[in-house]
Design a protein around this motif. Structure first.
Motif, mmCIF file in Angstrom:
data_model
loop_
_atom_site.group_PDB
_atom_site.id
_atom_site.type_symbol
_atom_site.label_atom_id
_atom_site.label_comp_id
_atom_site.label_asym_id
_atom_site.label_seq_id
_atom_site.Cartn_x
_atom_site.Cartn_y
_atom_site.Cartn_z
ATOM 1 N N ALA A 247 0.823 -1.208 0.000
ATOM 2 C CA ALA A 247 0.000 0.000 0.000
ATOM 3 C C ALA A 247 0.858 1.258 0.000
ATOM 4 O O ALA A 247 0.500 2.272 -0.595
ATOM 5 C CB ALA A 247 -0.929 -0.012 1.219
ATOM 6 N N MET A 251 0.398 0.199 -4.428
ATOM 7 C CA MET A 251 -0.604 -0.829 -4.666
ATOM 8 C C MET A 251 -1.885 -0.483 -3.929
ATOM 9 O O MET A 251 -1.865 0.179 -2.893
ATOM 10 C CB MET A 251 -0.096 -2.206 -4.194
ATOM 11 C CG MET A 251 1.132 -2.669 -4.924
ATOM 12 S SD MET A 251 1.575 -4.372 -4.534
ATOM 13 C CE MET A 251 0.287 -5.255 -5.410
ATOM 14 N N GLU A 252 -3.006 -0.932 -4.460
ATOM 15 C CA GLU A 252 -4.291 -0.634 -3.852
ATOM 16 C C GLU A 252 -4.745 -1.774 -2.948
ATOM 17 O O GLU A 252 -4.521 -2.944 -3.247
ATOM 18 C CB GLU A 252 -5.352 -0.408 -4.937
ATOM 19 C CG GLU A 252 -5.089 0.831 -5.798
ATOM 20 C CD GLU A 252 -6.184 1.037 -6.829
ATOM 21 O OE1 GLU A 252 -7.136 0.229 -6.845
ATOM 22 O OE2 GLU A 252 -6.076 1.997 -7.606
ATOM 23 N N GLY A 253 -5.415 -1.407 -1.866
ATOM 24 C CA GLY A 253 -5.991 -2.402 -0.975
ATOM 25 C C GLY A 253 -4.973 -3.367 -0.430
ATOM 26 O O GLY A 253 -3.860 -2.998 -0.057
ATOM 27 N N THR A 255 -3.761 -5.993 -2.154
ATOM 28 C CA THR A 255 -3.323 -6.790 -3.313
ATOM 29 C C THR A 255 -2.022 -7.526 -3.029
ATOM 30 O O THR A 255 -1.799 -8.647 -3.510
ATOM 31 C CB THR A 255 -3.136 -5.874 -4.543
ATOM 32 O OG1 THR A 255 -4.324 -5.106 -4.721
ATOM 33 C CG2 THR A 255 -2.862 -6.684 -5.788
ATOM 34 N N ASN A 307 4.259 -3.630 -8.097
ATOM 35 C CA ASN A 307 3.016 -3.987 -8.765
ATOM 36 C C ASN A 307 2.769 -5.468 -8.520
ATOM 37 O O ASN A 307 3.622 -6.171 -7.963
ATOM 38 C CB ASN A 307 3.074 -3.665 -10.267
ATOM 39 C CG ASN A 307 4.234 -4.369 -10.958
ATOM 40 O OD1 ASN A 307 4.426 -5.573 -10.843
ATOM 41 N ND2 ASN A 307 5.053 -3.592 -11.678
#
Length: 402
Positions: A247, A251-253, A255, A307
């Motif tokens: 995060a 990166m989102e959430g 993941t 990523n």
């Protein structure tokens, strides 16, 4: 594979999947329980953190005491006693789960867990011929990994059937596993011992004090203890903070948690990597595993942006390393033991691993809250580098002896 080995492997599989699943789902269940009881986020974090730390400390004691018991009275009795007490306490949590009982029960469960894991190792090792320790520990690691995966499903049941019912259900599952395991050990006793298979317990040295056991242990064992502590430290940092690192680096959430899934899935290959350890040498396999763990975790720690592809790649590299590392190190611990004291030695090894985990759980949280996630992962880099150095030393000592 001989009949005795098959029976013991299946017994260990059933018991370890059940008890590992129950143990691993404790943390999320407690978090949900505290939320249900109305605690604030700060209080919830503090209480769950203390419960987690207390559990690691008690596991250290349980591992060392349980290993001793496995040597003195046999792994079968140790498994039945520790497993029965664990299952009873887990079911008790469905009724009494507030105040001091939260901590008392966690201590008892952790003591039983440490004893149970070491006794299961002694039991499966007692059914394989000399030179196949890596394969035996690989089967143990496979069962451990599947139990960890099942824990997610068990914890997820809380939303549909309630937290208390999950505690009760998992306790019943553990009782059933103990009964099945007890029946299997009776079948095992009737089977002949194939040539080359050594009994798990040697009567002649049952009374040897732990201090004397350590004095007689091979010199490589103390390097292995240091390495085990570092690995436990690194593993907890990776598992607890990878999603926060993701995060913080684009990166989102959650993941990044897919990296943990890939890492865990690769542990299912431990029977294969255990066979590799038997073929190429346990210390060589430990070194190879540590190299891959270091590459994977250090790259994750130092990349300024992440990523999903990078997270999966680097976690997979570390996961392959861990799959190579785990059965090899447990086999080295067994081979480092004086005759008849394998449980004691492996209990001390497991205690060192849990000590690293406890230190990481405490200091990782403090550093994350006060200095930031980057500094937590710098600790991981340091642990990896020291672990790699100790793996080189371990391999050097082993080759010099041979």
């Amino acid at each position: 594979m001989k009949k005795k080995t098959i029976v013991r492997a299946l017994t260990v599989f059933v018991l370890l999947v059940a008890f590992r699943a129950a143990t691993t789902c404790i943390a999320p269940l407690i978090n949900n329980l505290l939320i249900e009881q109305g605690y604030s986020f700060e209080d919830q974090a503090l209480i769950s953190g203390i419960v987690l730390c207390v559990g690691y400390i008690a596991t250290i004691v349980g591992s060392m005491v349980g290993g001793r018991f496995a040597d003195k009275m046999g792994p079968e009795k140790t498994i039945l006693i520790a497993g029965s007490v664990f299952a009873g306490c887990f079911m008790l949590w469905s009724v009494v789960n507030k105040g001091a009982m939260l901590y008392i029960n966690r201590v008892i469960l952790a003591l039983c867990t440490g004893a149970l894991y070491v006794a299961l190792q002694s039991y499966i090792l007692g059914g394989v011929k000399k030179g196949s320790e890596g394969m035996a520990m690989g089967i143990y690691g496979l069962s451990f990994g599947i139990g960890t995966a099942v824990a997610g499903t068990a914890a997820g049941m809380a939303d549909s059937i309630g937290i208390q019912n999950v505690f009760l259900t998992m306790g019943v599952v553990c009782i059933a596993a103990v009964l099945l395991g007890g029946g299997a050990t009776r079948i095992d006793k009737r089977l002949p011992v194939p040539q080359g298979i050594e009994p798990a317990m040697k009567k002649t040295v049952q009374s040897m004090p732990t201090v004397q056991v350590l004095r007689k242990a091979s010199g490589s064992f103390f390097v292995l203890l240091f390495n085990a502590m570092l690995y436990g430290f690194g593993l907890i940092i990776f598992l607890q903070y990878l999603d926060e690192l993701g995060a913080g680096r684009g990166m989102e959430g959650t993941t990044a948690s897919f990296g943990i899934a890939v890492f865990s899935i690769l542990s299912l290959f431990q029977p294969v990597t255990g066979l590799i350890a038997d073929k190429i040498g346990k210390a060589n396999c430990t070194l190879l595993g540590q190299v891959l763990i270091t590459i994977g975790w250090v790259l994750l720690s130092l990349m300024r942006s992440l990523n999903l592809g990078l997270v999966l790649l680097f976690s997979a590299i570390a996961g392959i390393g861990a799959a190579l590392y785990s059965p090899a190190t447990l086999a080295i611990a067994e081979l480092s033991a004086p005759e008849g004291s394998g449980g004691t030695i492996r209990g001390i090894y497991q205690g060192a691993n849990s000590l690293g985990s406890a230190i990481a759980a405490i200091f990782g949280s403090i550093i994350y809250m006060n200095i930031g996630i980057d500094n937590v992962f710098l600790l991981l880099v340091g642990a990896c580098v020291l672990g790699l150095i100790s793996a080189f030393v371990l391999t050097f000592i082993t080759r010099k002896k041979s």
